[in-house]
Design a protein around this motif. Structure first.
Motif, PDB file in Angstrom:
ATOM      1  N   LYS A  31     -16.572 -29.268  15.305  1.00 37.15           N
ATOM      2  CA  LYS A  31     -16.395 -28.974  13.986  1.00 37.15           C
ATOM      3  C   LYS A  31     -17.579 -29.198  12.790  1.00 37.15           C
ATOM      4  O   LYS A  31     -17.325 -30.404  12.278  1.00 37.15           O
ATOM      5  CB  LYS A  31     -15.419 -29.804  13.478  1.00 37.15           C
ATOM      6  CG  LYS A  31     -14.022 -29.137  13.766  1.00 37.15           C
ATOM      7  CD  LYS A  31     -12.669 -29.508  13.123  1.00 37.15           C
ATOM      8  CE  LYS A  31     -11.464 -29.110  14.247  1.00 37.15           C
ATOM      9  NZ  LYS A  31     -10.497 -30.182  13.871  1.00 37.15           N
ATOM     10  N   ASP A  33     -18.381 -27.147  10.570  1.00 30.17           N
ATOM     11  CA  ASP A  33     -18.571 -27.080   9.166  1.00 30.17           C
ATOM     12  C   ASP A  33     -18.142 -28.036   8.340  1.00 30.17           C
ATOM     13  O   ASP A  33     -19.189 -28.242   6.933  1.00 30.17           O
ATOM     14  CB  ASP A  33     -17.122 -26.176   9.319  1.00 30.17           C
ATOM     15  CG  ASP A  33     -15.236 -27.015   8.797  1.00 30.17           C
ATOM     16  OD1 ASP A  33     -16.310 -27.998  10.359  1.00 30.17           O
ATOM     17  OD2 ASP A  33     -15.152 -26.805   8.923  1.00 30.17           O
ATOM     18  N   VAL A  36     -21.675 -28.947   6.406  1.00 33.96           N
ATOM     19  CA  VAL A  36     -21.518 -28.274   5.037  1.00 33.96           C
ATOM     20  C   VAL A  36     -21.580 -28.471   3.900  1.00 33.96           C
ATOM     21  O   VAL A  36     -22.275 -28.774   2.471  1.00 33.96           O
ATOM     22  CB  VAL A  36     -21.363 -26.554   5.319  1.00 33.96           C
ATOM     23  CG1 VAL A  36     -21.724 -26.150   3.975  1.00 33.96           C
ATOM     24  CG2 VAL A  36     -22.469 -25.854   6.275  1.00 33.96           C
ATOM     25  N   GLU A  37     -20.503 -29.198   4.492  1.00 35.34           N
ATOM     26  CA  GLU A  37     -19.012 -29.949   2.834  1.00 35.34           C
ATOM     27  C   GLU A  37     -19.442 -31.282   2.533  1.00 35.34           C
ATOM     28  O   GLU A  37     -20.122 -31.085   1.373  1.00 35.34           O
ATOM     29  CB  GLU A  37     -18.143 -30.045   3.116  1.00 35.34           C
ATOM     30  CG  GLU A  37     -16.826 -28.659   3.325  1.00 35.34           C
ATOM     31  CD  GLU A  37     -16.865 -27.733   2.150  1.00 35.34           C
ATOM     32  OE1 GLU A  37     -16.758 -27.790   1.037  1.00 35.34           O
ATOM     33  OE2 GLU A  37     -16.512 -26.704   2.044  1.00 35.34           O
TER      34      GLU A  37
END
Length: 119
Positions: A31, A33, A36-37
């Motif tokens: 994962k 993503d 980006v966070e």
């Protein structure tokens, strides 16, 4: 007796440890993503702490593949990573040099959120 500042520091340590564990787990399951966070979180943290005006490089230009955050006014670039390896650092520095990013930035900083050093 622990001071208020000491308590706040311990709380920050716990929060960062939680983030490190979450990033490690997310990356191990594919994962991406969470990265980006992480960049968004680090952008806000560094802007607040250093008084900079970092922006996400991906939202501005694709000409900065080796860096994640940029402050054009202060001429500072930053790589945000959860990979704590010499290879990662060297690869980023090589890309920074090869793409002549020093024309736009005087400093390249690294924010490494990891609990141990890799090879």
């Amino acid at each position: 007796m622990i001071t208020k500042a000491g308590k706040e520091f311990k709380n920050i340590e716990k929060c960062l440890a939680y983030i490190v564990a979450n990033v490690r787990m997310s990356n191990s399951t594919g994962k991406a993503d969470v990265n980006v966070e992480l960049e968004r979180f680090v952008k806000r943290l560094l802007n607040l702490y250093y008084g900079l005006n970092f922006e996400l490089a991906s939202g501005i230009s694709s000409t900065y593949p080796a860096i994640d955050l940029i402050d054009r006014g202060a001429r500072v670039a930053c790589q945000v990573t959860s990979t704590n390896s010499v290879k990662k650092l060297k690869d980023t520095m090589r890309s920074f040099d090869r793409l002549e990013m020093s024309k736009d930035f005087d400093e390249l900083k690294f924010f490494i959120l990891s609990d141990k050093r890799g090879a």
